[in-house]
Motif scaffolding. Structure first.
Motif, PDB file in Angstrom:
ATOM      1  N   SER A  36       0.855  -1.176   0.000  1.00 47.99           N
ATOM      2  CA  SER A  36       0.000   0.000   0.000  1.00 47.99           C
ATOM      3  C   SER A  36       0.899   1.236   0.000  1.00 47.99           C
ATOM      4  O   SER A  36       1.791   1.360   0.836  1.00 47.99           O
ATOM      5  CB  SER A  36      -0.893  -0.017   1.234  1.00 47.99           C
ATOM      6  N   TYR A  37       0.668   2.111  -0.961  1.00 50.21           N
ATOM      7  CA  TYR A  37       1.473   3.318  -1.108  1.00 50.21           C
ATOM      8  C   TYR A  37       0.605   4.545  -0.880  1.00 50.21           C
ATOM      9  O   TYR A  37      -0.602   4.514  -1.108  1.00 50.21           O
ATOM     10  CB  TYR A  37       2.066   3.398  -2.522  1.00 50.21           C
ATOM     11  N   ASP A  38       1.240   5.638  -0.491  1.00 54.49           N
ATOM     12  CA  ASP A  38       0.525   6.891  -0.328  1.00 54.49           C
ATOM     13  C   ASP A  38      -0.138   7.288  -1.641  1.00 54.49           C
ATOM     14  O   ASP A  38      -1.291   7.703  -1.663  1.00 54.49           O
ATOM     15  CB  ASP A  38       1.486   7.989   0.139  1.00 54.49           C
ATOM     16  N   CYS A  39       0.587   7.123  -2.756  1.00 54.02           N
ATOM     17  CA  CYS A  39       0.047   7.469  -4.062  1.00 54.02           C
ATOM     18  C   CYS A  39       0.730   6.615  -5.128  1.00 54.02           C
ATOM     19  O   CYS A  39       1.935   6.380  -5.062  1.00 54.02           O
ATOM     20  CB  CYS A  39       0.283   8.948  -4.355  1.00 54.02           C
ATOM     21  N   LEU A  40      -0.050   6.162  -6.115  1.00 53.21           N
ATOM     22  CA  LEU A  40       0.496   5.386  -7.230  1.00 53.21           C
ATOM     23  C   LEU A  40       0.595   6.226  -8.502  1.00 53.21           C
ATOM     24  O   LEU A  40       0.904   5.714  -9.569  1.00 53.21           O
ATOM     25  CB  LEU A  40      -0.376   4.151  -7.492  1.00 53.21           C
ATOM     26  N   ASN A  41       0.336   7.521  -8.395  1.00 57.18           N
ATOM     27  CA  ASN A  41       0.436   8.449  -9.523  1.00 57.18           C
ATOM     28  C   ASN A  41      -0.463   8.078 -10.696  1.00 57.18           C
ATOM     29  O   ASN A  41      -0.089   8.230 -11.848  1.00 57.18           O
ATOM     30  CB  ASN A  41       1.890   8.599  -9.983  1.00 57.18           C
ATOM     31  N   ILE A  42      -1.626   7.550 -10.399  1.00 57.78           N
ATOM     32  CA  ILE A  42      -2.654   7.324 -11.414  1.00 57.78           C
ATOM     33  C   ILE A  42      -3.765   8.307 -11.048  1.00 57.78           C
ATOM     34  O   ILE A  42      -4.795   7.947 -10.502  1.00 57.78           O
ATOM     35  CB  ILE A  42      -3.138   5.857 -11.414  1.00 57.78           C
ATOM     36  N   CYS A  43      -3.479   9.548 -11.330  1.00 55.81           N
ATOM     37  CA  CYS A  43      -4.237  10.681 -10.806  1.00 55.81           C
ATOM     38  C   CYS A  43      -5.749  10.535 -10.938  1.00 55.81           C
ATOM     39  O   CYS A  43      -6.275  10.366 -12.027  1.00 55.81           O
ATOM     40  CB  CYS A  43      -3.777  11.963 -11.473  1.00 55.81           C
ATOM     41  N   GLY A  44      -6.387  10.587  -9.788  1.00 57.71           N
ATOM     42  CA  GLY A  44      -7.833  10.611  -9.720  1.00 57.71           C
ATOM     43  C   GLY A  44      -8.513   9.259  -9.748  1.00 57.71           C
ATOM     44  O   GLY A  44      -9.659   9.142  -9.356  1.00 57.71           O
ATOM     45  N   MET A  45      -7.846   8.224 -10.228  1.00 56.84           N
ATOM     46  CA  MET A  45      -8.510   6.924 -10.343  1.00 56.84           C
ATOM     47  C   MET A  45      -8.934   6.389  -8.974  1.00 56.84           C
ATOM     48  O   MET A  45      -9.990   5.785  -8.853  1.00 56.84           O
ATOM     49  CB  MET A  45      -7.618   5.918 -11.048  1.00 56.84           C
ATOM     50  N   CYS A  46      -8.136   6.660  -7.953  1.00 55.42           N
ATOM     51  CA  CYS A  46      -8.440   6.124  -6.626  1.00 55.42           C
ATOM     52  C   CYS A  46      -9.766   6.643  -6.083  1.00 55.42           C
ATOM     53  O   CYS A  46     -10.421   5.978  -5.299  1.00 55.42           O
ATOM     54  CB  CYS A  46      -7.310   6.400  -5.653  1.00 55.42           C
ATOM     55  N   SER A  47     -10.170   7.830  -6.494  1.00 53.92           N
ATOM     56  CA  SER A  47     -11.431   8.380  -6.000  1.00 53.92           C
ATOM     57  C   SER A  47     -12.616   8.000  -6.883  1.00 53.92           C
ATOM     58  O   SER A  47     -13.760   8.196  -6.492  1.00 53.92           O
ATOM     59  CB  SER A  47     -11.340   9.901  -5.896  1.00 53.92           C
ATOM     60  N   LEU A  48     -12.347   7.456  -8.074  1.00 53.29           N
ATOM     61  CA  LEU A  48     -13.421   7.123  -9.003  1.00 53.29           C
ATOM     62  C   LEU A  48     -13.937   5.700  -8.859  1.00 53.29           C
ATOM     63  O   LEU A  48     -15.129   5.455  -8.937  1.00 53.29           O
ATOM     64  CB  LEU A  48     -12.948   7.319 -10.446  1.00 53.29           C
ATOM     65  N   ARG A  49     -13.020   4.764  -8.698  1.00 53.70           N
ATOM     66  CA  ARG A  49     -13.415   3.353  -8.619  1.00 53.70           C
ATOM     67  C   ARG A  49     -12.317   2.556  -7.943  1.00 53.70           C
ATOM     68  O   ARG A  49     -11.167   2.968  -7.929  1.00 53.70           O
ATOM     69  CB  ARG A  49     -13.719   2.791  -9.993  1.00 53.70           C
ATOM     70  N   PRO A  50     -12.672   1.393  -7.390  1.00 56.68           N
ATOM     71  CA  PRO A  50     -11.654   0.553  -6.762  1.00 56.68           C
ATOM     72  C   PRO A  50     -10.706   0.002  -7.827  1.00 56.68           C
ATOM     73  O   PRO A  50     -11.140  -0.382  -8.909  1.00 56.68           O
ATOM     74  CB  PRO A  50     -12.450  -0.562  -6.094  1.00 56.68           C
ATOM     75  N   PHE A  51      -9.414   0.001  -7.499  1.00 54.03           N
ATOM     76  CA  PHE A  51      -8.443  -0.550  -8.430  1.00 54.03           C
ATOM     77  C   PHE A  51      -7.215  -1.042  -7.691  1.00 54.03           C
ATOM     78  O   PHE A  51      -6.967  -0.687  -6.540  1.00 54.03           O
ATOM     79  CB  PHE A  51      -8.041   0.490  -9.493  1.00 54.03           C
ATOM     80  N   ALA A  52      -6.457  -1.855  -8.374  1.00 52.80           N
ATOM     81  CA  ALA A  52      -5.159  -2.328  -7.880  1.00 52.80           C
ATOM     82  C   ALA A  52      -4.278  -2.565  -9.090  1.00 52.80           C
ATOM     83  O   ALA A  52      -4.759  -2.686 -10.217  1.00 52.80           O
ATOM     84  CB  ALA A  52      -5.318  -3.616  -7.085  1.00 52.80           C
TER      85      ALA A  52
END
Length: 83
Positions: A36-52
């Motif tokens: 788990s990282y503070d940010c994966l630099n996939i801007c905005g995706m984390c707030s739109l839908r679950p992903f890994a």
């Protein structure tokens, strides 16, 4: 949570709708590591839908449950490739 030996790496963002707790069942495989990282630099995706990110491939879905199913499938596919 057991992070395994790290042959299959699942990466998630701290702000993701999907959390490391959701991945506990999948992380029981000794070959799977969850980071788990503070940010994966996939801007905005984390707030739109679950992903890994599973071994470098982005996995996402509309719901946490659907995303977990897709991640499990990808992990099983990766495990077959290791055999």
């Amino acid at each position: 949570m057991d992070t395994g030996l790290g042959m299959i790496l699942i990466e998630i963002c701290d702000y993701n709708l999907l959390t490391s707790e959701h991945l506990e069942k999948i992380a029981r495989h000794p070959e799977v590591a969850v980071m788990s990282y503070d940010c994966l630099n996939i801007c905005g995706m984390c707030s739109l839908r679950p992903f890994a990110i599973v071994n470098g491939q982005r996995i996402f879905a509309e719901t946490v449950e659907d995303c977990l199913v897709k991640i499990e499938r990808k992990v099983e596919e990766e495990l077959k490739n290791l055999a």
